[in-house]
Motif scaffolding. Sequence first.
Motif, PDB file in Angstrom:
ATOM      1  N   VAL A   1       9.753  -1.113   3.948  1.00  0.00           N
ATOM      2  CA  VAL A   1       8.873  -2.167   4.459  1.00  0.00           C
ATOM      3  C   VAL A   1       8.525  -1.808   5.908  1.00  0.00           C
ATOM      4  O   VAL A   1       9.038  -0.828   6.448  1.00  0.00           O
ATOM      5  CB  VAL A   1       9.550  -3.558   4.366  1.00  0.00           C
ATOM      6  CG1 VAL A   1       9.998  -3.839   2.937  1.00  0.00           C
ATOM      7  CG2 VAL A   1      10.733  -3.690   5.321  1.00  0.00           C
ATOM      8  N   TYR A   2       7.661  -2.597   6.525  1.00  0.00           N
ATOM      9  CA  TYR A   2       7.375  -2.379   7.936  1.00  0.00           C
ATOM     10  C   TYR A   2       7.794  -3.635   8.694  1.00  0.00           C
ATOM     11  O   TYR A   2       7.524  -4.744   8.248  1.00  0.00           O
ATOM     12  CB  TYR A   2       5.888  -2.074   8.166  1.00  0.00           C
ATOM     13  CG  TYR A   2       5.661  -1.485   9.529  1.00  0.00           C
ATOM     14  CD1 TYR A   2       5.766  -0.108   9.739  1.00  0.00           C
ATOM     15  CD2 TYR A   2       5.394  -2.298  10.637  1.00  0.00           C
ATOM     16  CE1 TYR A   2       5.604   0.445  11.005  1.00  0.00           C
ATOM     17  CE2 TYR A   2       5.228  -1.753  11.900  1.00  0.00           C
ATOM     18  CZ  TYR A   2       5.336  -0.378  12.072  1.00  0.00           C
ATOM     19  OH  TYR A   2       5.182   0.171  13.325  1.00  0.00           O
TER      20      TYR A   2
ATOM     21  N   SER B   1       2.890   3.011   5.121  1.00  0.00           N
ATOM     22  CA  SER B   1       1.996   2.507   4.067  1.00  0.00           C
ATOM     23  C   SER B   1       2.694   1.410   3.251  1.00  0.00           C
ATOM     24  O   SER B   1       2.442   1.248   2.057  1.00  0.00           O
ATOM     25  CB  SER B   1       1.520   3.642   3.173  1.00  0.00           C
ATOM     26  OG  SER B   1       2.624   4.394   2.721  1.00  0.00           O
ATOM     27  N   ALA B   2       3.538   0.643   3.933  1.00  0.00           N
ATOM     28  CA  ALA B   2       4.286  -0.429   3.265  1.00  0.00           C
ATOM     29  C   ALA B   2       3.335  -1.471   2.666  1.00  0.00           C
ATOM     30  O   ALA B   2       2.315  -1.809   3.264  1.00  0.00           O
ATOM     31  CB  ALA B   2       5.222  -1.094   4.265  1.00  0.00           C
ATOM     32  N   ARG B   3       3.705  -2.012   1.525  1.00  0.00           N
ATOM     33  CA  ARG B   3       2.954  -3.146   0.953  1.00  0.00           C
ATOM     34  C   ARG B   3       3.391  -4.445   1.624  1.00  0.00           C
ATOM     35  O   ARG B   3       2.702  -5.452   1.558  1.00  0.00           O
ATOM     36  CB  ARG B   3       3.240  -3.266  -0.552  1.00  0.00           C
ATOM     37  CG  ARG B   3       2.727  -2.099  -1.376  1.00  0.00           C
ATOM     38  CD  ARG B   3       3.271  -2.191  -2.792  1.00  0.00           C
ATOM     39  NE  ARG B   3       2.833  -3.415  -3.474  1.00  0.00           N
ATOM     40  CZ  ARG B   3       3.496  -4.009  -4.460  1.00  0.00           C
ATOM     41  NH1 ARG B   3       4.656  -3.518  -4.879  1.00  0.00           N
ATOM     42  NH2 ARG B   3       3.030  -5.103  -5.014  1.00  0.00           N
ATOM     43  N   LEU B   4       4.580  -4.403   2.204  1.00  0.00           N
ATOM     44  CA  LEU B   4       5.198  -5.618   2.722  1.00  0.00           C
ATOM     45  C   LEU B   4       5.528  -5.446   4.204  1.00  0.00           C
ATOM     46  O   LEU B   4       6.160  -4.458   4.596  1.00  0.00           O
ATOM     47  CB  LEU B   4       6.485  -5.882   1.915  1.00  0.00           C
ATOM     48  CG  LEU B   4       7.416  -6.997   2.331  1.00  0.00           C
ATOM     49  CD1 LEU B   4       6.711  -8.355   2.297  1.00  0.00           C
ATOM     50  CD2 LEU B   4       8.640  -7.027   1.392  1.00  0.00           C
ATOM     51  N   MET B   5       5.101  -6.407   5.015  1.00  0.00           N
ATOM     52  CA  MET B   5       5.326  -6.318   6.463  1.00  0.00           C
ATOM     53  C   MET B   5       5.991  -7.606   6.954  1.00  0.00           C
ATOM     54  O   MET B   5       5.608  -8.694   6.521  1.00  0.00           O
ATOM     55  CB  MET B   5       3.955  -6.156   7.120  1.00  0.00           C
ATOM     56  CG  MET B   5       3.963  -5.974   8.595  1.00  0.00           C
ATOM     57  SD  MET B   5       2.317  -5.316   9.055  1.00  0.00           S
ATOM     58  CE  MET B   5       2.484  -5.358  10.819  1.00  0.00           C
TER      59      MET B   5
ATOM     60  N   ILE C   1      -1.732  -0.315   8.550  1.00  0.00           N
ATOM     61  CA  ILE C   1      -0.747  -0.340   7.466  1.00  0.00           C
ATOM     62  C   ILE C   1      -1.348  -0.971   6.202  1.00  0.00           C
ATOM     63  O   ILE C   1      -1.027  -0.579   5.100  1.00  0.00           O
ATOM     64  CB  ILE C   1       0.537  -1.074   7.937  1.00  0.00           C
ATOM     65  CG1 ILE C   1       1.196  -0.273   9.063  1.00  0.00           C
ATOM     66  CG2 ILE C   1       1.522  -1.303   6.793  1.00  0.00           C
ATOM     67  CD1 ILE C   1       2.190  -1.055   9.906  1.00  0.00           C
TER      68      ILE C   1
ATOM     69  N   ILE D   1      -5.218 -10.745   3.170  1.00  0.00           N
ATOM     70  CA  ILE D   1      -3.788 -10.487   3.038  1.00  0.00           C
ATOM     71  C   ILE D   1      -3.019 -11.786   2.774  1.00  0.00           C
ATOM     72  O   ILE D   1      -3.289 -12.815   3.403  1.00  0.00           O
ATOM     73  CB  ILE D   1      -3.287  -9.829   4.340  1.00  0.00           C
ATOM     74  CG1 ILE D   1      -4.119  -8.564   4.628  1.00  0.00           C
ATOM     75  CG2 ILE D   1      -1.808  -9.524   4.276  1.00  0.00           C
ATOM     76  CD1 ILE D   1      -3.821  -7.932   5.981  1.00  0.00           C
TER      77      ILE D   1
ATOM     78  N   PRO E   1      -0.948  -4.016   4.739  1.00  0.00           N
ATOM     79  CA  PRO E   1       0.017  -4.590   3.786  1.00  0.00           C
ATOM     80  C   PRO E   1      -0.703  -5.566   2.847  1.00  0.00           C
ATOM     81  O   PRO E   1      -1.766  -6.084   3.190  1.00  0.00           O
ATOM     82  CB  PRO E   1       0.991  -5.341   4.697  1.00  0.00           C
ATOM     83  CG  PRO E   1       0.153  -5.749   5.873  1.00  0.00           C
ATOM     84  CD  PRO E   1      -0.820  -4.619   6.081  1.00  0.00           C
TER      85      PRO E   1
ATOM     86  N   ILE F   1       2.219 -10.283   4.272  1.00  0.00           N
ATOM     87  CA  ILE F   1       2.888 -10.392   5.572  1.00  0.00           C
ATOM     88  C   ILE F   1       3.868 -11.559   5.485  1.00  0.00           C
ATOM     89  O   ILE F   1       3.464 -12.679   5.148  1.00  0.00           O
ATOM     90  CB  ILE F   1       1.873 -10.668   6.700  1.00  0.00           C
ATOM     91  CG1 ILE F   1       0.915  -9.484   6.872  1.00  0.00           C
ATOM     92  CG2 ILE F   1       2.593 -10.986   8.020  1.00  0.00           C
ATOM     93  CD1 ILE F   1      -0.227  -9.754   7.853  1.00  0.00           C
TER      94      ILE F   1
END
Length: 201
Positions: free
Chosen positions: A83-84, A40-44, A118, A155, A120, A123
């Motif tokens: 992060v992802y 559940s990352a905000r940042l990918m 996810i 996004i 995010p 990205i």
Amino acid sequence: MELTSPALTLDTLRARVLSCSKCPLSESRTNVVFGEGDPSARLMFVGEGPGEVEDETGRPFVGPAGQKLDEVLASVGIDRARVYITNVVKCRPPGNRVPTRSEMEACFPYLEAQIALIKPGLIVTLGNTSTQWLLPSAPGITKSRGTFFTWRGGILLLPMFHPSYLLRYPSRERGSPKYLTWLDIKKVREWLDTGKAPVGG
Ligand code: URA
Ligand code: SF4
């Protein structure tokens, strides 16, 4: 199961990608590199494709470029586990060549599904290949890096230099790739802290 099914999860998607043979990269890979991090990352982060160490281990960005990425993240206190991280193609192109258009086309539904699961807010595309793949209208990486775009209307998307590019240019002088990357990662930090994309700079 359809990739757009509401019942799809990251785990079922991963299982499916691990047995994929939709493109010729399946014949030369050792391991599929699906991606890893906080579901559940905000940042990918999206790179190009697995390198040698990634192919051997099945994990994204763990070789020399990955160590550089970890350093960039650590410089602003971002923990990689929060992060992802993944790539446009999930199997290593032989000799680290750039993936072909048809390989990227074959693999893209997986990245789209990862993004949909996810969700995010931002990205970060690493390097020209992933930037131009997600945003074909973006200028080349030297121009686009550090600029916030929006992807599919929602996004935020921020291109940054690929960490392997930083390995080739050790200088930290003003205007160097490392210096510019430091400016960019500070913008990511600011977005994490405020939820807003910094303007200018
Ligand atoms: N380069 C990439 O683009 N991705 C990786 O996972 C490793 C190196
Ligand atoms: Fe399948 Fe993507 Fe690997 Fe090609 S690169 S075999 S599409 S997982």
